[in-house]
Write an enzyme that holds these catalytic residues in place. Structure first.
Site, PDB file in Angstrom:
ATOM      1  N   ASP A 230     -51.757 108.463  97.964  1.00 20.46           N
ATOM      2  CA  ASP A 230     -52.718 107.875  97.037  1.00 20.46           C
ATOM      3  C   ASP A 230     -53.987 107.500  97.789  1.00 20.46           C
ATOM      4  O   ASP A 230     -53.925 106.944  98.887  1.00 20.46           O
ATOM      5  CB  ASP A 230     -52.114 106.640  96.369  1.00 20.46           C
ATOM      6  CG  ASP A 230     -52.917 106.215  95.147  1.00 20.46           C
ATOM      7  OD1 ASP A 230     -53.447 107.089  94.434  1.00 20.46           O
ATOM      8  OD2 ASP A 230     -53.017 104.997  94.899  1.00 20.46           O
TER       9      ASP A 230
ATOM     10  N   GLU B 193     -55.812 106.719  87.298  1.00 21.39           N
ATOM     11  CA  GLU B 193     -56.121 107.704  88.339  1.00 21.39           C
ATOM     12  C   GLU B 193     -55.889 109.109  87.813  1.00 21.39           C
ATOM     13  O   GLU B 193     -55.295 109.323  86.759  1.00 21.39           O
ATOM     14  CB  GLU B 193     -55.213 107.487  89.562  1.00 21.39           C
ATOM     15  CG  GLU B 193     -55.283 106.075  90.126  1.00 21.39           C
ATOM     16  CD  GLU B 193     -54.716 105.971  91.530  1.00 21.39           C
ATOM     17  OE1 GLU B 193     -54.604 107.012  92.219  1.00 21.39           O
ATOM     18  OE2 GLU B 193     -54.369 104.844  91.923  1.00 21.39           O
TER      19      GLU B 193
ATOM     20  N   ARG C  91     -49.976  93.060  92.028  1.00 20.31           N
ATOM     21  CA  ARG C  91     -51.045  92.543  92.894  1.00 20.31           C
ATOM     22  C   ARG C  91     -50.588  91.385  93.766  1.00 20.31           C
ATOM     23  O   ARG C  91     -51.092  91.206  94.884  1.00 20.31           O
ATOM     24  CB  ARG C  91     -52.230  92.091  92.041  1.00 20.31           C
ATOM     25  CG  ARG C  91     -52.864  93.181  91.211  1.00 20.31           C
ATOM     26  CD  ARG C  91     -53.339  94.338  92.059  1.00 20.31           C
ATOM     27  NE  ARG C  91     -53.972  95.374  91.228  1.00 20.31           N
ATOM     28  CZ  ARG C  91     -54.258  96.581  91.669  1.00 20.31           C
ATOM     29  NH1 ARG C  91     -53.964  96.924  92.917  1.00 20.31           N
ATOM     30  NH2 ARG C  91     -54.816  97.467  90.879  1.00 20.31           N
TER      31      ARG C  91
ATOM     32  N   GLN D 259     -48.477  92.876  96.548  1.00 19.90           N
ATOM     33  CA  GLN D 259     -49.397  93.651  97.389  1.00 19.90           C
ATOM     34  C   GLN D 259     -50.227  92.735  98.297  1.00 19.90           C
ATOM     35  O   GLN D 259     -50.389  92.994  99.492  1.00 19.90           O
ATOM     36  CB  GLN D 259     -50.311  94.473  96.485  1.00 19.90           C
ATOM     37  CG  GLN D 259     -51.278  95.401  97.210  1.00 19.90           C
ATOM     38  CD  GLN D 259     -52.226  96.118  96.238  1.00 19.90           C
ATOM     39  OE1 GLN D 259     -52.105  95.990  95.024  1.00 19.90           O
ATOM     40  NE2 GLN D 259     -53.156  96.877  96.783  1.00 19.90           N
TER      41      GLN D 259
END
Ligand code: MN
Length: 425
Positions: free
Chosen positions: A138, A214, A250, A253
């Site tokens: 990615d 994406e 998030r 992460q």
């Protein structure tokens, strides 16, 4: 309406013809009871209830392998298969030849009677992950996205971009085994998180579950280890593209990513469309990427090449309510540059490799491809008809759609990618 009569202007008309893998929801019911045993055996071995390659035409799917057999085509061996991998591995000349044949089959009236038994309404099929995913990478190619993230997480930095950003396409290796087809439910992941205000890390379901809009690129032809793939060979290796949702926790992460990058905050699920759009369907959508503001090293210099960008208009909806319309044409790094960069060290390509473009975010607030940016890390809320959101709630369904300019003013539709969040068990 007969299936060949695809309405004028349908984004899945004969100019598009994306590939997928499907099975019929019910066995064929048109086989009379008491049919001869030999015939039954043949029907069973050839039953389309097995997974097989399909091509989308309007709101139908053509059983491409069965069509090839019925027409005596030599491509049955590539198409009557349970995944796209044999077609992917066959290489660019075969991709063009097969597409030319399919285009003829669905546009020449003489084939209609032969093909109609092999066309199935989308409502009567199940769509599967269309290829066996090999390696998954990615990237992080949108300057708007990278600057937004920089401002959110490094507000005191002199430049919202990291020093390397304009010199190479930043990426990481993800988890190919958790790439799932559109429609697969996504279980809210658990993990460690630690807000700056927390004394110690906590463990539990993510409270900042996010999306990343994406585009995924699918590698067909492999390359040998030790041999970099130049920009000029992009179309020899990359078969097509699809929408991709890089689900991101998030909070997990933020606590885990220094210094080795994304790990468990990403690896729980990545959703892709059931339909892979061949690059051959998107030649009218090719556009130049934004002007380069920094000189590029020669292996990444695409100034003399065909335009490397794609004009894909993406739309992101939560529970049917559009929250963003990210424009793929604004991506700074192209898919060709990403392919070249990921092999410049001699890393090989394998059939079925998938790489994500990175979150697509345009310059305006309504073009941001993540809730992180849309709510500025939860500072603001999105007001949806069913309530306010900062990040995703259990039960939320996220759907991405897109289209691109096609030949003669047509639109080329990309297959949607959708997924619903289910509670942590
Ligand atoms: Mn991503």
């Amino acid at each position: 309406m007969p299936p060949f009569d695809v309405p004028e202007g349908d984004p899945f008309g004969p100019h598009n013809l994306p590939y997928g893998v499907f099975s019929l929801n019910e066995p064929p019911t048109n086989t009379p009871a008491g049919t001869r045993t030999g015939h039954m055996t043949e029907r069973t071995t050839e039953s389309p209830t097995e997974r097989t390659v399909g091509v989308r035409l309007g709101d139908h799917v053509l059983d491409a392998g069965a069509a090839a057999r019925a027409l005596g085509s030599p491509y049955a061996g590539l198409l009557a298969r349970p995944t796209l991998n044999p077609l992917l591995a066959a290489g660019r000349t075969a991709w063009s030849d097969v597409r030319r044949a399919l285009t003829a089959w669905v546009t020449v009236p003489a084939h209609r009677e032969t093909l109609e038994p092999h066309l199935h309404p989308l409502s009567e099929v199940t769509l599967h992950l269309p290829f066996d995913v090999a390696d998954y990478v990615d990237f992080y190619a949108s300057e708007n996205h990278a600057r937004n993230v920089g401002q959110i997480f490094r507000p005191d930095a002199a430049d919202s971009l990291t020093p390397n950003w304009k010199h190479l396409p930043i990426g990481y290796h993800g988890r190919s085994g958790t790439v799932v087809v559109s429609g697969t439910e996504v279980v809210r992941p658990s993990g460690q998180r630690k807000a700056p205000t927390d004394a110690d890390p906590l463990f539990g379901p993510s409270v900042r579950l996010d999306i990343e809009a994406e585009v995924g690129f699918v590698v067909g032809a492999p390359s040998p280890m030790g041999t970099p793939v130049p920009l000029s060979a992009f179309r020899d290796h990359v078969f097509g593209l699809c929408l991709l949702n890089d689900w991101s926790a998030r909070d997990i992460q933020a606590w885990e990513y220094v210094p080795l990058g994304p790990f468990l905050g990403k690896s729980f699920a990545t959703s892709v469309s059931a339909w892979i759009t061949p690059l051959d369907a998107l030649t009218d959508a090719q556009v130049a990427p934004p002007s380069r503001t920094h000189p590029l090293l020669p292996y990444l210099d695409d100034s003399e090449d065909e335009p490397g960008g794609y004009d894909l208009r993406i739309s992101v909806a939560i529970n049917g309510h559009v929250v963003s319309e990210p424009p793929f044409s604004t991506m700074y790094w192209t898919a060709a540059q990403q392919l070249t960069h990921m092999t410049v060290n001699g890393a090989s390509l394998r059939t079925g490799d998938l790489y994500g473009s990175g979150t697509v975010s345009g310059p305006s607030e309504s073009e941001r491809g993540s809730l992180l940016e849309l709510t500025w890390n939860g500072r603001d809320t999105l007001d949806l008809p069913d309530g306010k959101r900062t990040f995703l709630e259990d039960g939320d369904e996220v759907t991405m759609t897109a289209w691109a300019p096609g030949p003669g003013g047509t639109r080329v539709g990309l297959g949607e990618v959708t997924g619903r969040i289910t509670p942590t068990p």
